[in-house]
Design a protein around this motif. Structure first.
Motif, PDB file in Angstrom:
ATOM      1  N   UNK A 161       0.844  -1.186   0.000  1.00  0.00           N
ATOM      2  CA  UNK A 161       0.000   0.000   0.000  1.00  0.00           C
ATOM      3  C   UNK A 161       0.883   1.240   0.000  1.00  0.00           C
ATOM      4  N   UNK A 162       0.371   2.369  -0.504  1.00  0.00           N
ATOM      5  CA  UNK A 162       1.166   3.602  -0.510  1.00  0.00           C
ATOM      6  C   UNK A 162       1.638   4.013   0.876  1.00  0.00           C
ATOM      7  N   UNK A 163       0.815   3.759   1.892  1.00  0.00           N
ATOM      8  CA  UNK A 163       1.156   4.165   3.244  1.00  0.00           C
ATOM      9  C   UNK A 163       2.039   3.141   3.960  1.00  0.00           C
ATOM     10  N   UNK A 164       2.336   2.015   3.309  1.00  0.00           N
ATOM     11  CA  UNK A 164       3.190   0.996   3.908  1.00  0.00           C
ATOM     12  C   UNK A 164       2.652  -0.395   3.667  1.00  0.00           C
ATOM     13  N   UNK A 165       3.530  -1.376   3.742  1.00  0.00           N
ATOM     14  CA  UNK A 165       3.125  -2.762   3.503  1.00  0.00           C
ATOM     15  C   UNK A 165       2.412  -3.349   4.717  1.00  0.00           C
ATOM     16  N   UNK A 166       1.628  -4.371   4.445  1.00  0.00           N
ATOM     17  CA  UNK A 166       0.853  -5.015   5.520  1.00  0.00           C
ATOM     18  C   UNK A 166       0.823  -6.516   5.289  1.00  0.00           C
ATOM     19  N   UNK A 167       1.073  -7.278   6.361  1.00  0.00           N
ATOM     20  CA  UNK A 167       0.949  -8.729   6.267  1.00  0.00           C
ATOM     21  C   UNK A 167      -0.522  -9.126   6.120  1.00  0.00           C
ATOM     22  N   UNK A 168      -0.741 -10.259   5.524  1.00  0.00           N
ATOM     23  CA  UNK A 168      -2.099 -10.791   5.364  1.00  0.00           C
ATOM     24  C   UNK A 168      -2.703 -11.175   6.713  1.00  0.00           C
ATOM     25  N   UNK A 169      -1.855 -11.472   7.684  1.00  0.00           N
ATOM     26  CA  UNK A 169      -2.295 -12.085   8.948  1.00  0.00           C
ATOM     27  C   UNK A 169      -3.518 -11.422   9.565  1.00  0.00           C
ATOM     28  N   UNK A 170      -3.417 -10.130   9.894  1.00  0.00           N
ATOM     29  CA  UNK A 170      -4.497  -9.486  10.643  1.00  0.00           C
ATOM     30  C   UNK A 170      -5.781  -9.422   9.826  1.00  0.00           C
ATOM     31  N   UNK A 171      -5.649  -9.206   8.540  1.00  0.00           N
ATOM     32  CA  UNK A 171      -6.843  -9.102   7.687  1.00  0.00           C
ATOM     33  C   UNK A 171      -7.550 -10.443   7.569  1.00  0.00           C
ATOM     34  N   UNK A 172      -6.794 -11.508   7.445  1.00  0.00           N
ATOM     35  CA  UNK A 172      -7.423 -12.823   7.313  1.00  0.00           C
ATOM     36  C   UNK A 172      -8.065 -13.260   8.625  1.00  0.00           C
ATOM     37  N   UNK A 173      -7.411 -12.989   9.750  1.00  0.00           N
ATOM     38  CA  UNK A 173      -8.008 -13.344  11.037  1.00  0.00           C
ATOM     39  C   UNK A 173      -9.273 -12.530  11.284  1.00  0.00           C
ATOM     40  N   UNK A 174      -9.253 -11.258  10.895  1.00  0.00           N
ATOM     41  CA  UNK A 174     -10.461 -10.447  11.010  1.00  0.00           C
ATOM     42  C   UNK A 174     -11.592 -11.049  10.186  1.00  0.00           C
TER      43      UNK A 174
END
Length: 389
Positions: A161-174
């Motif tokens: 993302x433009x504001x920084x990378x993010x692991x899949x972890x939190x999104x998938x658990x959500x």
């Protein structure tokens, strides 16, 4: 002729129905407070405990934790507006069908889009990782996000993302939680920690949540809100629930909600049979935490907030800790690093009210003890007060 409910009556209803005035009913516990407020805001974990303490006036950390993690009569779940709440287990199915199911569908669409844009995977990839993660959690019984990522390395895939990378972890658990498959259990650390161990929902509750029709669930959710927050406008209910206005109006019609006029010219709604006035509760004060449900229950807040929003809310509309007197917000409180609970009033109040506020601050200071609570979302005046000497 349309009934008129003035601001004084709205404040009286809120005082009685939110457990802020009068003696605490004997035997009331955290489940009763959660039901009185429909749901407890839980984005900031401290809010759950402080909201209960503000109504029951007793040290209840262990009791709240017992309801959440031992007896499991309260459930922490994603709900209205993609916000974390704590709800009575018996009401969880209504929240799931009436609000969370739509949130889950939207979050799945967003995650699939972000996975594709980052070149991580498609719907089949996501489904495979979901099942692998769920099975890893089932085998462990309970696990943190880091432990699950160790079992399923694809959770460490990066989305860009433009504001920084993010692991899949939190999104998938959500997403698994929003689908009603997993649940946040006991926090890793103290009661103010925001990191949790996860469990599979069938292992957490003795019975699965019943599947409800979404339209019926929205009607029941609207019924609960009107019973505790009414009168409120359709815009208030739409904002609080996160629904479309079409769904909001449909729920109000299904309830045959009664139109009333409010001070300022707005149209509000109450449940049928809830048109009689309630008695004046007399003088009362309360120190409510950031994101308390009473503060966050309405979109239109002038009737209890006045013009103080810029000082008492952050820029995205999150309420900081507030001081209430007689049904309106009159100030802010903050805990300093020393543990002192400091108060600053934004309105003139009688001397007796000021003394009552000071007593409530001392009570809260003693309740907090060695704990240090910093709201996750800092309101300008709270931050200034916390850092002042």
């Amino acid at each position: 002729m349309t009934l008129h409910i003035d601001t004084a009556q709205r404040r009286a209803r809120l005082a009685w129905r939110h457990g802020l005035a009068g003696p605490t009913p004997p035997g009331n516990g955290p489940e009763d407070v959660a039901a009185d407020l429909v749901a407890l805001h839980a984005t900031d974990p401290a809010t759950v405990h402080l909201s209960v303490a503000a109504r029951l006036h007793t040290p209840l950390v262990a009791t709240v934790e017992d309801a959440l993690y031992e007896r499991r009569s309260l459930l922490r779940m994603l709900g209205m507006r993609r916000t974390m709440f704590v709800v009575p287990v018996g009401f969880a199915a209504v929240v799931q069908a009436g609000a969370t199911r739509a949130v889950a569908a939207e979050q799945r669409r967003l995650l699939l889009r972000h996975l594709a844009e980052s070149g991580v995977g498609d719907a089949a990839w996501l489904a495979d990782v979901e099942e692998s993660t769920y099975e890893a959690l089932r085998r462990r019984g309970n696990a943190t996000a880091a432990q699950l990522a160790a079992d399923e390395p694809r959770l460490r895939s990066l989305m860009v993302f433009p504001q920084g990378n993010q692991y899949v972890t939190s999104r998938l658990l959500l997403l698994l939680a929003a689908d009603g498959r997993i649940v946040r259990g006991r926090p890793v650390g103290t009661w103010i920690s925001s990191q949790y161990a996860w469990s599979c929902l069938p292992d957490w509750l003795p019975e699965p949540l019943p599947e409800l029709d979404p339209a019926h669930a929205r009607t029941e959710l609207a019924r609960a809100w009107l019973a505790r927050y009414g009168p409120g406008t359709a815009a208030d209910l739409k904002w609080w629930s996160g629904w479309t206005m079409t769904h909001t109006r449909a729920a109000l019609r299904a309830l045959e909600a009664v139109e009333v006029t409010l001070d300022g010219g707005e149209t509000g709604f109450v449940l049928p049979g809830d048109t009689d006035p309630v008695p004046d509760p007399g003088p009362w004060v309360a120190l409510l935490p950031s994101l308390d449900p009473t503060v966050m229950g309405f979109q239109s807040r002038m009737w209890y907030l006045g013009s103080h929003a810029p000082a008492l809310f952050d820029r995205t509309g999150n309420a900081g800790p507030t001081v209430w007197a007689g049904g309106r917000i009159v100030g802010v409180w903050a805990q300093r690093p020393t543990g002192q609970v400091a108060v600053e009033l934004v309105e003139e109040v009688p001397a007796a009210t000021r003394r009552a506020v000071d007593r409530a601050a001392k009570e809260l200071e003693g309740w907090l003890g060695e704990a240090r609570v910093t709201p996750r979302f800092r309101a300008p005046l709270e931050k200034e007060l916390a850092e002042s000497r």
